[in-house]
Design an enzyme around this catalytic site. Structure first.
Site, PDB file in Angstrom:
ATOM      1  N   LYS A 153     -17.900 -19.841  -0.417  1.00 57.03           N
ATOM      2  CA  LYS A 153     -19.336 -19.782  -0.211  1.00 57.03           C
ATOM      3  C   LYS A 153     -20.056 -18.933  -1.257  1.00 57.03           C
ATOM      4  O   LYS A 153     -19.659 -17.810  -1.533  1.00 57.03           O
ATOM      5  CB  LYS A 153     -19.648 -19.219   1.183  1.00 57.03           C
ATOM      6  CG  LYS A 153     -19.185 -20.107   2.324  1.00 57.03           C
ATOM      7  CD  LYS A 153     -19.582 -19.504   3.667  1.00 57.03           C
ATOM      8  CE  LYS A 153     -19.175 -20.393   4.817  1.00 57.03           C
ATOM      9  NZ  LYS A 153     -19.580 -19.814   6.123  1.00 57.03           N
TER      10      LYS A 153
ATOM     11  N   ARG B  99       0.824  -1.213   0.000  1.00 54.06           N
ATOM     12  CA  ARG B  99       0.000   0.000   0.000  1.00 54.06           C
ATOM     13  C   ARG B  99       0.858   1.262   0.000  1.00 54.06           C
ATOM     14  O   ARG B  99       0.504   2.257  -0.623  1.00 54.06           O
ATOM     15  CB  ARG B  99      -0.967  -0.021   1.187  1.00 54.06           C
ATOM     16  CG  ARG B  99      -2.137  -0.961   0.935  1.00 54.06           C
ATOM     17  CD  ARG B  99      -3.136  -0.989   2.058  1.00 54.06           C
ATOM     18  NE  ARG B  99      -4.327  -1.746   1.644  1.00 54.06           N
ATOM     19  CZ  ARG B  99      -5.275  -2.148   2.465  1.00 54.06           C
ATOM     20  NH1 ARG B  99      -5.189  -1.869   3.762  1.00 54.06           N
ATOM     21  NH2 ARG B  99      -6.317  -2.820   2.015  1.00 54.06           N
TER      22      ARG B  99
ATOM     23  N   GLY C 160     -12.471  -5.374  -0.204  1.00 53.15           N
ATOM     24  CA  GLY C 160     -13.915  -5.174  -0.159  1.00 53.15           C
ATOM     25  C   GLY C 160     -14.437  -4.208  -1.200  1.00 53.15           C
ATOM     26  O   GLY C 160     -15.511  -4.414  -1.769  1.00 53.15           O
TER      27      GLY C 160
ATOM     28  N   GLY D 299      -8.142 -10.329  -1.630  1.00 51.62           N
ATOM     29  CA  GLY D 299      -6.954 -10.715  -0.877  1.00 51.62           C
ATOM     30  C   GLY D 299      -6.402 -12.073  -1.236  1.00 51.62           C
ATOM     31  O   GLY D 299      -5.192 -12.227  -1.475  1.00 51.62           O
TER      32      GLY D 299
END
Length: 400
Positions: A199, A37, A379, A356
């Site tokens: 999922k 970052r 996200g 990620g």
């Protein structure tokens, strides 16, 4: 013309520029364990410094509870940030609003940099409080957001602040928006997507949005097991959300109705447990032993997917196709990663990946720098793929 401004749209020399960054880097034993970052932020800071702007960095760090604490202080980022910037000095203010922040901001000269203390030490940041945003705005004259990774948060420094000052995207934010625009808003077709993970329930909106947009959707990871089970395929002891069988069938029907080709594994690597070096075998889908688990896609599935990708012009990838953290179940993801890198370099495939686990898998495969664009936004990247408007992006859009 993009619907957001960039640094190119402003004269920044001599101006106090509030630069919203994401300095929420991982730390171990007081040291930054991953400088990604910082590395990606550096070009924007260096450009602003080179243009004689007075750069004031704003960021959150960690999850402080109820106010300042040493463990979440941004003061520990001053030294690594200076190092990443090639020795450019960085002043530090022990607060992000109030007299201490004002003193540091007003003392900055042209081409100098200051870092303000953790925004989340004030409840007004996460509450998107108007008074807190106004206090921040009073420190600067221009606003630049280079924190796409936080753009899905409707926080004061992301949303309200961008509406109080002339606002623009930094170079990292610009690169993210342009890459994602190429991927979903105006892609070269055929457009493919690879979606993996464990999922369906965590990626329902993603799958629904992609099925409506892409020409080819490949599903891997444990979520593929749910689709297979919904078709009546025996999957042994494999992880699956059997209660979402009807949802899986509905997604498959939506894909068929729209003409989107849905690809599921045709063979699998199975084992009795998930641990490194465990005895594993490759079996056709439909022949998974009752006492085994599907933990990776097999070589035939890899070949089929790569053959399809050779016909595509654009690819979006989110999620590994197997339990890549545990060898030997990293093989499928690694082979696909290397094939995508090769197609990007030799066949002009526009490849955009993010999330990620996806980034970690690309790094493990040694190809993270060979795709067209790899997003570290997590996200925010996922919500963009779900078709949501991100508060931090909406706030940057050109206003009449």
């Amino acid at each position: 013309m993009a619907d957001f401004r960039t640094i190119d749209d402003f004269e920044v020399a001599g101006k106090r520029v509030l630069l919203r960054a994401d300095l929420n880097v991982p730390m171990q034993a007081g040291r930054v364990s991953d400088t990604t970052r910082l590395d990606r932020l550096a070009p924007t800071i260096k450009e602003l410094v080179g243009k004689r702007a007075r750069v004031i960095l704003l960021s959150h760090f960690g999850r402080p509870k109820g106010g300042p604490d040493r463990a979440n202080s941004l003061s520990q980022l001053v030294r690594p940030l200076c190092h990443t910037l090639g020795g450019i000095a960085v002043r530090f203010a022990p607060d992000c609003i109030g007299p201490q922040a004002e003193t540091v901001a007003q003392a900055l000269g042209d081409g100098e940099v200051a870092l303000l203390e953790n925004l989340r030490f004030h409840a007004g940041e996460e509450a998107n409080d108007a008074a807190f945003a106004e206090a921040l705005a009073g420190l600067g004259e221009l606003y630049v957001n280079d924190a796409f990774s936080a753009a899905h948060r409707a926080h004061a420094s992301i949303d309200r602040l961008a509406r109080l000052l002339p606002a623009a995207a930094g170079r990292l934010m610009q690169a993210e928006l342009e890459a994602l625009g190429r991927a979903l808003e105006h892609p070269q077709r055929p457009l493919a997507a690879i979606v993996g993970g464990s999922k369906i329930s965590t990626k329902l909106e993603l799958l629904g949005n992609l099925v409506a947009r892409v020409d080819l959707l490949a599903i891997g990871g444990a979520m593929a097991n749910t689709f297979l089970a919904a078709q009546g395929v025996a999957i042994g002891r494999s992880l699956a959300e059997r209660d979402l069988a009807e949802t899986a069938r509905a997604i498959r029907e939506k894909a068929s109705a729209r003409g989107c080709t849905l690809i599921l594994p045709e063979d699998a690597v199975v084992a009795s447990e998930l641990k490194p070096g465990v005895a594993a075998a490759t079996v056709p889908i439909g022949e998974v032993p009752a006492d085994k688990m599907i933990l990776d896609i097999g070589p035939a599935s890899v070949r089929t997917l790569v053959q399809h990708l050779r016909t595509c012009r654009t690819l979006v990838w989110n999620g590994p196709v197997g339990a890549f953290e545990t060898p030997p179940f990293d093989a499928g993801t690694t082979e696909i990663a290397r094939a995508v890198a090769g197609l990007t370099q030799t066949a002009g495939l526009a490849s955009i990946a993010g999330g990620g686990d996806t980034v970690a898998a690309l790094v493990d495969a040694g190809v993270a720098d060979r795709l067209s664009y790899v997003s570290t936004a997590g996200g925010a990247f996922l919500e963009w793929l779900e078709g949501k408007e991100l508060p931090g992006v909406a706030a940057l859009k050109r206003r009449a």
